[in-house]
Design a protein around this motif. Structure first.
Motif, PDB file in Angstrom:
ATOM      1  N   PRO A  34       3.595  10.320  -6.004  1.00  0.00           N
ATOM      2  CA  PRO A  34       2.618   9.221  -6.030  1.00  0.00           C
ATOM      3  C   PRO A  34       1.791   9.090  -4.755  1.00  0.00           C
ATOM      4  O   PRO A  34       0.762   8.396  -4.763  1.00  0.00           O
ATOM      5  CB  PRO A  34       3.502   7.977  -6.237  1.00  0.00           C
ATOM      6  N   LEU A  35       2.219   9.732  -3.673  1.00  0.00           N
ATOM      7  CA  LEU A  35       1.423   9.662  -2.446  1.00  0.00           C
ATOM      8  C   LEU A  35       0.068  10.340  -2.610  1.00  0.00           C
ATOM      9  O   LEU A  35      -0.903   9.965  -1.934  1.00  0.00           O
ATOM     10  CB  LEU A  35       2.182  10.310  -1.281  1.00  0.00           C
ATOM     11  N   ILE A  36      -0.025  11.322  -3.515  1.00  0.00           N
ATOM     12  CA  ILE A  36      -1.286  12.059  -3.692  1.00  0.00           C
ATOM     13  C   ILE A  36      -2.387  11.138  -4.230  1.00  0.00           C
ATOM     14  O   ILE A  36      -3.435  10.981  -3.582  1.00  0.00           O
ATOM     15  CB  ILE A  36      -1.088  13.288  -4.603  1.00  0.00           C
ATOM     16  N   PRO A  37      -2.187  10.480  -5.387  1.00  0.00           N
ATOM     17  CA  PRO A  37      -3.249   9.577  -5.852  1.00  0.00           C
ATOM     18  C   PRO A  37      -3.402   8.325  -5.000  1.00  0.00           C
ATOM     19  O   PRO A  37      -4.441   7.653  -5.050  1.00  0.00           O
ATOM     20  CB  PRO A  37      -2.807   9.215  -7.276  1.00  0.00           C
ATOM     21  N   TYR A  38      -2.382   8.004  -4.190  1.00  0.00           N
ATOM     22  CA  TYR A  38      -2.418   6.815  -3.342  1.00  0.00           C
ATOM     23  C   TYR A  38      -3.225   7.057  -2.056  1.00  0.00           C
ATOM     24  O   TYR A  38      -3.726   6.118  -1.442  1.00  0.00           O
ATOM     25  CB  TYR A  38      -0.982   6.427  -3.003  1.00  0.00           C
ATOM     26  N   LEU A  39      -3.357   8.325  -1.686  1.00  0.00           N
ATOM     27  CA  LEU A  39      -3.983   8.642  -0.397  1.00  0.00           C
ATOM     28  C   LEU A  39      -5.406   8.096  -0.249  1.00  0.00           C
ATOM     29  O   LEU A  39      -5.745   7.562   0.823  1.00  0.00           O
ATOM     30  CB  LEU A  39      -3.965  10.155  -0.175  1.00  0.00           C
ATOM     31  N   PRO A  40      -6.272   8.196  -1.261  1.00  0.00           N
ATOM     32  CA  PRO A  40      -7.627   7.641  -1.075  1.00  0.00           C
ATOM     33  C   PRO A  40      -7.621   6.155  -0.720  1.00  0.00           C
ATOM     34  O   PRO A  40      -8.423   5.706   0.109  1.00  0.00           O
ATOM     35  CB  PRO A  40      -8.285   7.893  -2.435  1.00  0.00           C
ATOM     36  N   GLU A  41      -6.699   5.394  -1.306  1.00  0.00           N
ATOM     37  CA  GLU A  41      -6.614   3.966  -0.962  1.00  0.00           C
ATOM     38  C   GLU A  41      -6.158   3.788   0.484  1.00  0.00           C
ATOM     39  O   GLU A  41      -6.680   2.933   1.208  1.00  0.00           O
ATOM     40  CB  GLU A  41      -5.657   3.243  -1.901  1.00  0.00           C
ATOM     41  N   LEU A  42      -5.202   4.593   0.914  1.00  0.00           N
ATOM     42  CA  LEU A  42      -4.711   4.481   2.288  1.00  0.00           C
ATOM     43  C   LEU A  42      -5.789   4.884   3.285  1.00  0.00           C
ATOM     44  O   LEU A  42      -5.889   4.304   4.369  1.00  0.00           O
ATOM     45  CB  LEU A  42      -3.460   5.352   2.473  1.00  0.00           C
ATOM     46  N   ILE A  43      -6.599   5.872   2.908  1.00  0.00           N
ATOM     47  CA  ILE A  43      -7.723   6.261   3.765  1.00  0.00           C
ATOM     48  C   ILE A  43      -8.696   5.093   3.899  1.00  0.00           C
ATOM     49  O   ILE A  43      -9.180   4.776   4.994  1.00  0.00           O
ATOM     50  CB  ILE A  43      -8.428   7.503   3.190  1.00  0.00           C
ATOM     51  N   GLU A  44      -8.959   4.438   2.775  1.00  0.00           N
ATOM     52  CA  GLU A  44      -9.887   3.293   2.797  1.00  0.00           C
ATOM     53  C   GLU A  44      -9.321   2.142   3.619  1.00  0.00           C
ATOM     54  O   GLU A  44     -10.044   1.460   4.348  1.00  0.00           O
ATOM     55  CB  GLU A  44     -10.151   2.831   1.364  1.00  0.00           C
TER      56      GLU A  44
END
Length: 288
Positions: free
Chosen positions: A147-157
């Protein structure tokens, strides 16, 4: 041989089926699914597909009948009570269906002092099995890295990891590594030991600054660590009513109860699990 797998169209179930295919005849694979229409490709490949409902004991018994190895992946219910009821139905069917070995998925958040909403279920399973005469083996997973893969864009934001675990660490395993270990245990008599509990983790657990650093390296973006409160985390991720359950899991993490590291994966596979950095580097750039 008859290898029966429940939850075969779920995330882990699909990976287990894929890992099984090169090792056994497709005619030896019996797949229990909630929605058979999602398993048409399996049927076309010569695998047996059956609709099962964990609340229908007779249906379970018929599907489990004479299995050499039954791989049980629990449902996604959000509370321990529902899952315990499900497990009791599964257990009764196992006892009636001449199952030779019961291979069960567990989770590291099973401690008696863990506030995770599902810890009671994951703690109940090994204790309940220990009181039976069933040949069983449990494979406990760490947190899934996937789940970290699809979550990464949110964490970048956000520019930050926000898990509310303070200075404690989290331990991970990828679903593909978990599946590989499940299949190796299922198909290797020396590993399929009655009463054995294996724990699947990568070689290290990550504090949140360490996790942020690995995510930064994978994404090429600067990510720090700024935790939110448990309440805020639950409110943020309450899709499908999962917020309280997720918050309770990280409450356990804040107590250091999700930091387990084991060398069982190496014992099973003969090499360490893929590191979190390598997993993220390979998979993030594949989808972005």
């Amino acid at each position: 041989m008859k290898y029966a797998i429940t939850g075969a169209t779920g995330h882990l179930g699909q990976q287990i089926v894929a890992a099984m295919k090169p090792l056994v005849k497709t005619s030896e694979l019996y797949l229990g699914v909630h929605t058979p229409s999602k398993a048409q490709a399996y049927q076309q490949q010569g695998m047996h597909v059956a609709a099962i409902d964990y609340q229908q004991p007779e249906q379970l018994r018929a599907f489990f009948q004479d299995s050499d190895v039954l791989i049980y992946i629990p449902s996604k219910s959000h509370d321990s009570y529902s899952r315990v009821q499900e497990f009791e139905n599964v257990l009764a069917a196992v006892q009636q269906a001449n199952v030779q070995h019961f291979l069960v998925m567990g989770f590291i958040a099973d401690q008696v002092n863990n506030p995770f909403a599902l810890s009671a279920f994951y703690g109940y399973v090994p204790r309940r099995l220990a009181g039976t005469t069933i040949n069983y083996t449990i494979v406990r997973n760490a947190l899934y890295a996937d789940p970290l893969i699809p979550y990464l864009p949110e964490l970048i934001e956000r520019h930050n990891v926000i898990y509310p675990v303070g200075d404690q660490a989290l331990s991970f395993i990828s679903q593909i590594d978990s599946a590989a270990a499940f299949v190796k245990v299922a198909t290797t008599p020396a590993l399929l030991q009655a009463g054995r509990i294996y724990t699947l983790t990568q070689s290290k657990a990550y504090t949140m600054p360490e996790l942020a650093a690995v995510l930064s390296q994978a994404s090429g973006q600067s990510i720090g660590y700024q935790p939110v409160t448990l309440q805020a985390f639950g409110d943020l991720y309450d899709q499908n009513g999962e917020g309280q359950m997720l918050a309770s899991m990280y409450a356990g993490g804040a107590l250091g109860l999700l930091a387990t590291v084991s060398d069982d994966y190496q014992t099973i596979m003969g090499h360490p699990a893929q590191s979190l950095a390598a997993f993220l580097q390979a998979n993030y750039h594949e989808v972005n």
